[in-house]
Design a protein around this motif. Sequence first.
Motif: not given
Length: 215
Positions: A96-105, A150-156
């Motif tokens: 996820a980090q490799d794709q620049g993905i972050t997760v908020t509270r 995982a969901r955001k990574l798949a979407q990306k």
Amino acid sequence: MPRRRRTALVLSAAIAVAAPLLTACGNDAHPGAAAVVGGRRITVAQLETRVNEVRRAQRAAVPDETQYQQVLASTSSLTRDTLHNMVLDRVLHRAAQDQGITVTRKEIQEMRTGLEQQAGGSEALATAWLQKYGVAPKRLDENLRLQVEARKLAQKLGTDTSRPAFWKALSTASGELHIDLNPRYGSWDVQKSSRVDAKTPWVREVTASGTQRTA
């Protein structure tokens, strides 16, 4: 069960209970480590803490001794499955980090709210996660963060978590992290992003009753 286990909804762990005590030669390169991921150790003590959290939660959820013993007998690999998921969690986070993905509270809370509505409340959700995925209630939000990742990574990636493109990203992350498992717990298959058992005849699992069996 396929080796490509998934934590909870996405990367589900086999639920197991009777966490065995392991006696074996240690990993001389990393004493006290169950695994080294990206240069960071997952210690045996940390692994045992996670396993014990699940055991205590299951004991509380199943007060009947006969039923509890059935739960204990249903699987025999909680320790190894738990380590698998602890490593895979770090692999997923790296991908996820490799794709620049972050997760908020807020995103975690939104997922939790939706799942609680489906399950019938917060307690029902915690029980379901414990029974189905071996996630202790105190680790629920931590696990949900991984679900969002995982969901955001798949979407990306323009795919979903069951498709090769998603698992290729995890494989790449596995390679970047140079994962090294203590031989008593098997080894890490980079291509599959999965723990695999090693043939270690000198390893014995010791149950709480003292009975030994080959790991």
